[in-house]
Design an enzyme around this catalytic site. Structure first.
Site, PDB file in Angstrom:
ATOM      1  CG  PHE A   1      45.736 -33.812 -27.644  1.00  0.00           C
ATOM      2  CD1 PHE A   1      45.441 -34.634 -28.907  1.00  0.00           C
ATOM      3  CD2 PHE A   1      46.796 -32.737 -28.163  1.00  0.00           C
ATOM      4  CE1 PHE A   1      45.709 -34.274 -30.264  1.00  0.00           C
ATOM      5  CE2 PHE A   1      46.953 -32.241 -29.291  1.00  0.00           C
ATOM      6  CZ  PHE A   1      46.488 -33.081 -30.314  1.00  0.00           C
ATOM      7  CE  LYS A   2      49.400 -33.554 -30.811  1.00  0.00           C
ATOM      8  NZ  LYS A   2      50.635 -33.294 -31.387  1.00  0.00           N
TER       9      LYS A   2
END
Length: 492
Positions: free
Chosen positions: A112-113
């Site tokens: 998700f980063k």
């Protein structure tokens, strides 16, 4: 928009300055001086009709007022383009094993980063171009696993930037380590620290705020910035995917407009779930935000008692990105609860000196929008197995923490629940393979990945980027991090 520090009056900067600086000079975090007004119902309906990229432009424009509409359009176009393997960027599954899963791992590093770290470098580049800032930027960050690779990939080859990532030695998953060591850009490096993530993050903050180090950097025409969620430019893009999840529930006809939705979030440094809180403040119909922790359950205790106590054993678990006892972004929530920098400063000083703090009763009462739970390593594997057996769907260990918390919360609140799926299960093949099959992989790392693909199907194509050459691991003591920064930047 003007941003201010969470810890003092007078520390005010523009949007672009907040993004370039990363941390406030007083050690606090930048927050909007005045939070944008909530969207009206009509405006929300318009947003829910938009594709992800247009939704991002609409929401980010509220916070990034230093950027022109044309600049934001170019930034969003570059951040959410061909490097994603799904045009929806954050696709939502159909209901599986009782919940909906928001897949945030379709970017280049499968975590998700990427949602924020494909955006932040472009925000920073434009901020530098808009200002008279001539100094080079040193991105200094600590990672518990995924931020490192995403930051290195996002900033690779970006002019006037250097990226130094510190991670806990033997404290990240084998595939996460392989990813970081396979990033071979001339301006990025990853360094292992003998210690845990909290020690690395604390040292990074100390280096950031060291006057002598900052003076030395200035002498070499350099300045620090941050790529982790302490940087508001990392935090804000994450707000968008909460709106994207709600839009997709509407598209699936799983809810009606205005229905509240619960979100269960794997939580370590508190940035991801704070973005959900910001989305709620903007008017998104959020029921409860479920703060899901692993065995390092300091946040679970905090939300149940109002007491934050880091004086406890630190556990290295099978969800390594959440192996954290000091959740830096919680400071932004504390400021939001009291709007008083003196109170926040006092709480943070008590945490640093005593290892704990207790919220005043009036602040504690304002935590009612959150619910918290945690999962042990054994429970994590059990949840991976349950979801797979009930639906054929494979989740990673961090997602499993949130999935189990959501399952437990449904016993008291049966609203539709979105579980944030924060990483591809193929990044953690050892745990996922054992959970599904009951057998231990023959060898960790890439051989384990092969065993998982044989069992669960092919890995994402993005895995190919780090299956080849990797650099030698650099390992240093935690108290040598400042010297390592000097060495990497040739400042000695």
């Amino acid at each position: 928009m003007i941003y201010r520090s969470t810890r003092s009056q007078g520390q005010e900067v523009t949007t672009a300055q907040a993004i370039v600086q990363g941390l406030a000079p007083d050690g606090g975090l930048f927050v909007p001086k005045e939070f944008p007004a909530p969207f009206s119902a009509a405006a929300l309906k318009e947003i829910f009709a938009l594709p992800y990229q247009d939704m991002a432009k609409k929401i980010l424009a509220l916070f990034l007022t230093d950027y022109s509409a044309e600049q934001l359009a170019e930034i969003v176009k570059g951040a959410y383009g061909q490097q994603w393997d799904d045009d929806r960027i954050a696709p939502l599954t159909d209901k599986k094993a009782g919940n909906y899963y928001l897949e945030l791992f379709h970017g280049p590093t499968l975590a998700f980063k990427d949602v924020a770290l494909q955006c932040l470098p472009r925000l920073m580049k434009t901020a530098l171009e808009n200002s008279d800032e001539h100094r080079g930027i040193v991105i200094l960050t600590a990672t518990s696993g995924d931020t490192g690779t995403a930051a290195m990939r996002g900033f690779q080859s970006l002019a006037k930037t250097r990226v130094i990532v510190f991670y806990p030695y033997q404290g990240v998953a084998p595939i996460q380590l392989k990813q970081m060591l396979s990033e071979n850009s001339d301006n990025t490096v990853a360094v292992a620290v003998e210690g845990n993530f909290d020690q690395a993050q604390t040292r990074v903050k100390q280096i950031f705020n060291d006057p002598d180090m900052n003076s030395l950097l200035a002498d070499h025409d350099l300045t620090f910035s941050s790529a982790n969620s302490m940087n508001v430019g990392r935090l804000l893009p994450q707000v968008v995917y909460y709106f994207a999840a709600y839009k997709q529930l509407l598209d699936h006809e799983a809810i009606a407009f205005g229905d509240p939705v619960n979100f269960s979030v794997p939580t370590g440094n508190f940035g991801d779930i704070l973005a959900g809180h910001y989305a709620q403040k903007l008017g998104l119909p959020v029921g409860r935000l479920i703060c899901a922790s692993n065995k390092n359950n300091v946040l679970t205790d905090f939300f149940k008692t109002g007491k934050y106590d880091k004086k406890r054993d630190f556990y290295v678990t099978n969800s390594p990105s959440m192996d954290i006892l000091v959740s830096s972004n919680l400071e932004r929530l504390l400021f939001d609860l009291c709007q008083n920098p003196d109170t926040v400063k006092s709480l943070m000083e008590r945490l640093n000196t005593k290892g704990e703090y207790q919220l005043p009763e009036d602040m504690q009462k304002k935590l009612s929008g959150f619910w918290a739970d945690y999962a042990t390593p054994e429970e994590i594997e059990g949840e991976i197995k349950r979801v797979y057996e009930e639906s054929g769907y494979v989740i990673d260990p961090h997602t499993a923490v949130a999935s189990l918390a959501a399952k437990r919360f449904k016993e008291e609140d049966d609203k539709p629940t979105v579980v944030l799926s924060t990483a591809s299960p193929y990044k953690f093949p050892e745990t996922v393979y054992h959970a599904i099959s009951g057998q231990t992989v023959k060898e960790k790392g890439l051989p384990a990945l092969k065993e998982l693909t044989d069992l669960a199907g092919p890995a994402p194509k993005a895995m190919e980027a780090f299956l080849g050459h990797s650099s030698q691991e650099i390992v240093i003591p935690a108290d040598n991090m400042a010297n390592e920064v000097k060495r990497q930047l040739d400042l000695d």
